[in-house]
Design an enzyme around this catalytic site. Sequence first.
Site, mmCIF file in Angstrom:
data_model
loop_
_atom_site.group_PDB
_atom_site.id
_atom_site.type_symbol
_atom_site.label_atom_id
_atom_site.label_comp_id
_atom_site.label_asym_id
_atom_site.label_seq_id
_atom_site.Cartn_x
_atom_site.Cartn_y
_atom_site.Cartn_z
ATOM 1 C CD GLU A 282 -4.027 -2.018 0.375
ATOM 2 O OE1 GLU A 282 -4.036 -2.099 1.382
ATOM 3 O OE2 GLU A 282 -2.906 -2.284 -0.331
ATOM 4 C CE LYS A 352 -5.184 -6.265 4.589
ATOM 5 N NZ LYS A 352 -4.123 -5.270 4.201
ATOM 6 C CB CYS A 402 -2.806 -5.545 1.344
ATOM 7 S SG CYS A 402 -0.762 -5.563 1.395
#
Length: 530
Positions: A282, A352, A402
């Site tokens: 990420e 995301k 994440c």
Amino acid sequence: MSMPRLRPPGPRAAGLAAAGAAYALVFAPDPLPAWALAPVHLLALAVLARLSLDARSVRQAAAGGWLFGWIACVIGVYWLYISMHTYGFMPAPLAAAGVLALAAYLALYFALAAGLARWVAHRRGALPAALAWAGAWTLAEWLRGVVFTGFPWLNAGYAHLDSPLAGWAPLGGVYAVAFVSAFCAAAIAFLWRENPRRAEPRQSIPAALAIVLALAGWALAQWQWWTPHGEPLQVRLVQGAVDQNDKFNPELLQAGLHRHLELAGTPTGPDAPAPELIVLPETIMPVFQDRLPPALWQAWRDLAGRQGSTILLGAPLRDREQGRVTNSVVPITAQTDLQALMAGRPAHRYDKRHLVPFGEFIPWGFRWFVQAMSIPLGDFDRGPARQTPFTLGGRQIAPNICFEDVFGEELRPALFPGKDGSPGANILVNFSNLGWFGDSWALRQHLQISRMRAIELARPMLRATNTGATAAIDADGQVLAQLPPMRPGVLGLAIQGTEGLTPYARAGNAPILLLAALLLAALALRRPRA
């Protein structure tokens, strides 16, 4: 005038605090060995169940549940202090107060479970009380995972990845494992009586049923819920191990980017196949894509061409025309349109969806708290619920970023065909940067969470992280290979994509939540009168 004497905590409070501290240790190996996580979890939760169900009042049960939960959460997520103080430069007292305050909030759900179970189970037999405990615990866990965007870390189910109870995950997900484990803990509690002579034979019924549930979980774990899809994919996972203080330092930014570039281009051995897919963590690009020189993006495209690979890497994207900023994953091949990429509009991307409060969006009224930390980037826009997987050689690869993989319900849509006709995913990939938390339990806890997602969804999970745990997990939740944390390296291996849908993949959390709610409702309606 004499000073008042401080009273030491009573045995009840001391027992709850000790059990809460033990509970915090069971969500990843070290310091406890993997085999001890499930037994310690059941014993710690049995203490809470026993003291809650035997409490004099609902209020006392809820207070005990809160104390247990507060101790467990302070210890279990202590690593948030590292992110706020060490890397966010928040003053130590304020960072410590932040952890204590968050733990106090999370402990409310433990209090809810204990108080609700005590209210429903009061003056009931062992089996109804154990079912009430399991139902209340499961619903409280779920609420903790959804209210205010959710914080489902330390879910009871994660303690049982290496126990027979993990076999329930493909049927009902982590909440089904939490339900069964809570029932087993209550069963243990009913075997533990102050006066064994007064124990009734019916108090052993939950224990007998707990043994049946454990054996059923073991049997379910023997079932293969997936079938192979295509040939194994040759993968290279990159772990840069760039310190967070260096990553966003303008003087060291280029060095960190070149480290990732060199690792991604590590020559393969004479007998090793070239990677078809290279995965980087990420936000390895620590600034928006249009602030980086075109030559750097060209270097990545050249690397993809030399390797004959597709590169997936995390980067924050800014589209000035649409006014959107996203935490994204972008693919790079020898044919990538760099002009479109630098404009923030690559042909394919993953944005995301589930953003982190305070890190990726600022909750209302808390801007002052975020401004007390020096965390870069800021408010991101959310991606849609179902995004088209990346296609590589007939395999469909679905990213998540994440802590998105903490929410199994939100990964399910990627397994189904999309409205655009795209097929469902065969491989899941997690892109993370846990460098914010140092070499802490967060790394190992997150690996356990990814293992649970693999079991629930019967898909392999690849993990590319900045500092750890970079690993490959098969569709049965077993870690195939893993890099040591906090050190740069690459992990090359072949991963088998899979297809087929588990009951959990088809139905999600709804069945186990409905079961828990119906049990509580039925028991509440038939409560004995005082």
